[in-house]
Design a protein around this motif. Structure first.
Motif, short mmCIF file in Angstrom:
data_model
loop_
_atom_site.label_atom_id
_atom_site.label_comp_id
_atom_site.label_asym_id
_atom_site.label_seq_id
_atom_site.Cartn_x
_atom_site.Cartn_y
_atom_site.Cartn_z
N LEU A 115 -30.41 5.94 -31.32
CA LEU A 115 -29.33 4.99 -31.02
C LEU A 115 -29.11 4.94 -29.51
CD1 LEU A 115 -26.74 5.84 -33.82
CD2 LEU A 115 -28.55 4.10 -33.82
N GLY A 116 -28.82 3.74 -29.01
CA GLY A 116 -28.53 3.57 -27.60
C GLY A 116 -27.06 3.78 -27.31
N HIS A 117 -26.75 4.22 -26.09
CA HIS A 117 -25.37 4.50 -25.73
C HIS A 117 -25.04 3.93 -24.35
CE1 HIS A 117 -22.17 7.27 -24.04
NE2 HIS A 117 -21.59 6.72 -25.10
N ALA A 118 -23.86 3.34 -24.26
CA ALA A 118 -23.38 2.80 -22.99
C ALA A 118 -21.86 2.88 -22.97
CB ALA A 118 -23.82 1.35 -22.80
N PHE A 119 -21.28 2.89 -21.77
CA PHE A 119 -19.82 2.79 -21.69
C PHE A 119 -19.40 2.16 -20.38
CE2 PHE A 119 -20.33 7.12 -19.90
CZ PHE A 119 -19.55 7.02 -18.75
N LEU A 120 -18.21 1.57 -20.43
CA LEU A 120 -17.56 0.99 -19.25
C LEU A 120 -16.29 1.78 -18.98
CD1 LEU A 120 -17.27 -1.36 -17.15
CD2 LEU A 120 -15.96 -2.58 -18.92
N ALA A 121 -16.17 2.33 -17.77
CA ALA A 121 -14.97 3.07 -17.39
C ALA A 121 -13.82 2.09 -17.15
CB ALA A 121 -15.22 3.91 -16.15
N LEU A 122 -12.70 2.33 -17.81
CA LEU A 122 -11.56 1.42 -17.71
C LEU A 122 -10.51 1.88 -16.70
CD1 LEU A 122 -11.11 0.74 -21.54
CD2 LEU A 122 -12.37 -0.62 -19.86
N GLU A 123 -10.67 3.10 -16.19
CA GLU A 123 -9.73 3.65 -15.22
C GLU A 123 -10.50 4.44 -14.17
OE1 GLU A 123 -6.79 6.06 -17.17
OE2 GLU A 123 -6.39 4.57 -18.73
#
Length: 200
Positions: A115-123
């Motif tokens: 599975l691929g993983h990504a994230f966007l930091a919101l703070e």
């Protein structure tokens, strides 16, 4: 723990116990994890990233076998966290699912191999910890462009994106498929120790 719509992805919402000193919760307990998922998680490496608001990391994945399963927690700040099914031959191939992980809800995300993983930091100062089933091996690591139109991830629009040069130059899902760098569902299931995943 509850399964997400992508087989092999699970979201854990812990019981958080507050008192005048602060809070306490269990981030991970092997027997609870194994009972819920039918899998076991063997820790090989633990990583921590600190990101300013707008940092977009991923979509990352590792070749299978051995792949790299991840158990992800946001210790400070908040992230828009995305799982992508990159396993060719999977009924949910190309499907994306997003969840919010933050220092208030204390939820954690488990992603099986493939599975691929990504994230966007919101703070600003968002701190994410990844427990990994295999150590980092650069030659086995790959990425998919997080803004690939085929994936159409509904990233929050009120945050300006900041990506590494490597992530910004990553191929699309279609390009990675043509290059033969994506893991196959068959390889993931042959390698997986999870009976539940073998039945997906």
């Amino acid at each position: 723990m509850r399964p997400l719509s992508i087989p092999g992805a699970w979201l854990h919402t812990p019981a958080v116990y507050p008192d005048p000193r602060g809070t306490f919760h269990e981030l991970y307990r092997a027997e609870v994890f194994s009972r819920a998922t039918g899998n076991r998680f063997e820790l090989a490496q633990a990583n921590v990233s600190v990101s300013r608001r707008g940092v977009l990391r991923g979509i990352h994945y590792a070749e299978v076998p051995p792949g790299q399963a991840k158990y992800v927690a946001c210790l400070r700040g908040a992230v828009f966290d995305v799982t992508v099914d990159l396993r060719t031959g999977s009924p949910s191939y190309g499907r994306c699912e997003a969840v919010r992980l933050d220092a208030t809800n204390r939820r954690t995300l488990y992603l099986a191999e493939g599975l691929g993983h990504a994230f966007l930091a919101l703070e600003d100062h968002t701190t994410v910890m990844y427990l990994c089933s295999e150590g980092y091996e650069p030659e086995r690591e790959h990425g998919i462009h997080p803004l690939d139109p085929q994936l159409a991830i509904d990233w929050p629009r009120d945050v300006p994106f900041l990506m590494s040069d490597k992530d910004a130059a990553a191929p699309t899902l279609r390009e990675a498929d043509r290059a033969g760098t994506l893991p196959s569902l068959a390889a993931c299931l042959a390698y997986s120790v999870s009976p539940a995943e073998r039945n997906c």
